[in-house]
Design an enzyme around this catalytic site. Sequence first.
Site, mmCIF file in Angstrom:
data_model
loop_
_atom_site.group_PDB
_atom_site.id
_atom_site.type_symbol
_atom_site.label_atom_id
_atom_site.label_comp_id
_atom_site.label_asym_id
_atom_site.label_seq_id
_atom_site.Cartn_x
_atom_site.Cartn_y
_atom_site.Cartn_z
ATOM 1 N N TYR A 81 0.830 -1.201 0.000
ATOM 2 C CA TYR A 81 0.000 0.000 0.000
ATOM 3 C C TYR A 81 0.867 1.256 0.000
ATOM 4 O O TYR A 81 2.082 1.188 0.196
ATOM 5 C CB TYR A 81 -0.965 0.005 1.199
ATOM 6 N N CYS A 82 0.230 2.403 -0.225
ATOM 7 C CA CYS A 82 0.933 3.690 -0.236
ATOM 8 C C CYS A 82 -0.047 4.773 0.228
ATOM 9 O O CYS A 82 -0.770 4.567 1.195
ATOM 10 C CB CYS A 82 1.509 3.985 -1.620
ATOM 11 N N HIS A 83 -0.095 5.881 -0.472
ATOM 12 C CA HIS A 83 -1.023 6.958 -0.122
ATOM 13 C C HIS A 83 -2.356 6.800 -0.851
ATOM 14 O O HIS A 83 -3.404 7.027 -0.271
ATOM 15 C CB HIS A 83 -0.395 8.325 -0.446
ATOM 16 N N GLY A 85 -2.605 4.226 -3.748
ATOM 17 C CA GLY A 85 -2.607 3.000 -4.548
ATOM 18 C C GLY A 85 -1.745 3.117 -5.785
ATOM 19 O O GLY A 85 -1.378 2.109 -6.394
#
Length: 124
Positions: A81-83, A85
């Site tokens: 995951y990230c901020h 996607g």
Amino acid sequence: MARFFKLLAGALAALLLVGTASACSTVSTVDVATYASVIDVRTPEEYATGHLAGATNIDIRGISFADQIGKLDRGANYFIYCHSGNRAGQAIDYMVSNGFTGKLTNGGGVDAAATATGLEIVKN
């Protein structure tokens, strides 16, 4: 000839849409126990503002990204995951192109990933 170019343009547009789909998260709920690791690909600064409990930070923009990813088991499953996607999708594309064969799940952003996994968001 004009019809050919219209068909070509349509095909390219379809490929573009399919190619960017990996940047979007469609995860509902997952069993974290089926993943070798939960990976946060944001910067260390973003990670410090709140990340999933137990997540490993491997900054996709960092100079050691390839080295850190290269140390992972290529056959294992990873939840990434990230901020939003987007970077998670880029990381997944990189991993696939480097021989990863396990299930690589794009968890989207932090909040979506927390909802999908049931993991708490914690701060350093």
